[in-house]
Design an enzyme around this catalytic site. Structure first.
Site, short mmCIF file in Angstrom:
data_model
loop_
_atom_site.label_atom_id
_atom_site.label_comp_id
_atom_site.label_asym_id
_atom_site.label_seq_id
_atom_site.Cartn_x
_atom_site.Cartn_y
_atom_site.Cartn_z
CD GLN A 1 -5.38 -23.16 -30.73
OE1 GLN A 1 -5.23 -22.45 -31.72
NE2 GLN A 1 -5.40 -24.47 -30.81
CG ASP B 1 -7.77 -11.37 -25.09
OD1 ASP B 1 -8.62 -10.87 -25.87
OD2 ASP B 1 -7.17 -12.42 -25.35
CB ILE B 2 -10.73 -7.14 -26.55
CG1 ILE B 2 -10.73 -8.29 -27.57
CG2 ILE B 2 -9.87 -6.00 -27.01
CD1 ILE B 2 -11.44 -7.94 -28.87
CE1 TYR C 1 -4.85 -15.44 -39.52
CE2 TYR C 1 -4.39 -17.42 -40.79
CZ TYR C 1 -4.25 -16.69 -39.63
OH TYR C 1 -3.52 -17.20 -38.59
C1 AKB Z 1 -6.20 -20.92 -39.20
O1 AKB Z 1 -6.62 -22.05 -39.50
O2 AKB Z 1 -6.66 -19.87 -39.66
C2 AKB Z 1 -5.01 -20.83 -38.26
C3 AKB Z 1 -3.71 -20.82 -39.00
C4 AKB Z 1 -3.20 -22.04 -39.63
O3 AKB Z 1 -3.06 -19.82 -39.04
N1 AKB Z 1 -5.04 -21.92 -37.34
#
Ligand code: AKB
Length: 318
Positions: free
Chosen positions: A12, A34-35, A143
């Site tokens: 993106q 990129d992969i 994350y």
């Molecule tokens: C996600 O939603 O995981 C990402 C971010 C806010 O880092 N777009």
């Protein structure tokens, strides 16, 4: 003369950042990798190669061979997808960053690194409105944990090895060129595509859940500006808070209805609603504005106009 490596050029951010960097530095000086397969303008407009950031040996050879001076490492597993495969996501997000930081430490030509952090570094114990740059950070997603750990590693490499790594805590990014995949803020792109394609959208968040967002053009400007600012003005080598607008699905839907009066939205919140509730509604980005004079240009009105216009154009071309 800079030689720039973009890792994740088909994603993106990468698909737009690569083109913006090529305009500034010249097509042949921005190496897109990129992969996965990239769009034809990335592949035909300058050097492009399939390259896996997880392969540290191939990566270091690439960097040395092409005399790379700046690395933009944009590849990551986003929040929603990371919750489905936590260990793989941790492995990919952390080890890819460590490969890039080590290469920047070892290869003298590499002068700067950009690595994206995220609003996901915050957690349920963080104040959700106007979230300060420095505050309680106890992320509860894989994350978010990887982004917070990544910020700490970036600062460590800056302090210990003088690696000039710079970072932004991106909010949700709204773009029409390449759709995001697997994030908690993806609804803010999906809603425009579905409005044009189907006239309706089922949102995975509740109607009044606000999130900070930024139009891609503002994000690209902020990123390039941060990489160009004199090192002496930068006080942070973790991640700068930035945002454009704080919006909820019902607010975006109301804006879309100004252009598509019959647009319908329904709500089917899933696990991403819980993630969103641990993230900010808005962030205080005064430090970024102070250190590199950045400010956003696009408000919801303008974003909506452009998104609908560009997606309609794309749809009629295909
Ligand atoms: C996600 O939603 O995981 C990402 C971010 C806010 O880092 N777009």
């Amino acid at each position: 003369m800079e030689n720039i490596l973009v890792i994740g050029a088909a994603g993106q951010i990468g698909s737009e950042l690569t083109l913006a960097l090529r305009k500034i530095h010249g097509n042949n000086h921005v190496f897109a990798t990129d992969i996965k397969d990239a769009s034809s303008d990335i592949k035909n407009g300058g050097p492009y190669q399939l390259l896996d950031v997880m392969d540290d040996k191939l990566l270091i050879h690439f960097v040395i061979r092409h005399k790379i001076t700046q690395i933009y490492h944009l590849a990551a597993v986003l929040s929603g997808n990371a919750e489905k495969l936590p260990l793989q996501a941790w492995h990919i997000n952390m080890n890819s960053l460590m490969n890039v930081l080590e290469i920047a430490k070892l290869v003298e030509d590499v002068k700067k690194v950009f690595w994206p952090s995220s609003i996901a570094v915050f957690g349920p114990s963080t104040p959700r409105k106007q979230t300060p740059q420095l505050t309680t950070m106890e992320p509860s997603t894989v994350y978010g944990i990887s982004k917070l750990a990544g910020e700490r590693w970036c600062e460590y490499y800056f302090k210990k090895y003088d690696v000039d790594v710079r970072s932004i805590r991106y909010p949700g990014l709204i773009s029409y060129k390449t759709e995001p995949g697997g994030g908690t803020t993806d609804w803010a792109v999906e809603i425009y595509y579905d409005a044009v394609r189907k006239g309706s959208y089922t949102c995975f968040l509740k109607k009044d859940t606000k999130q900070p967002m930024l139009f891609m053009e503002d994000a690209i400007n902020a990123t390039i500006r941060l990489m160009e600012v004199n090192n002496k003005r930068l006080k942070l080598h973790t991640g700068y808070n930035i945002m454009g607008v704080s919006v909820s699905p019902e607010e975006v839907a109301a804006e879309i209805r100004k252009h598509i009066p019959g647009f319908k939205i329904s709500y089917a919140p899933d696990f991403r609603q819980d993630i969103a509730m641990t993230w900010p509604e808005s962030v205080d980005d005064s430090l970024a504005r102070m250190h590199d004079d950045w400010k956003p240009y696009y408000d919801l009105n303008r974003i909506t106009e452009i998104m609908l216009m560009q997606i309609k154009k794309k749809e009629t071309e295909t």
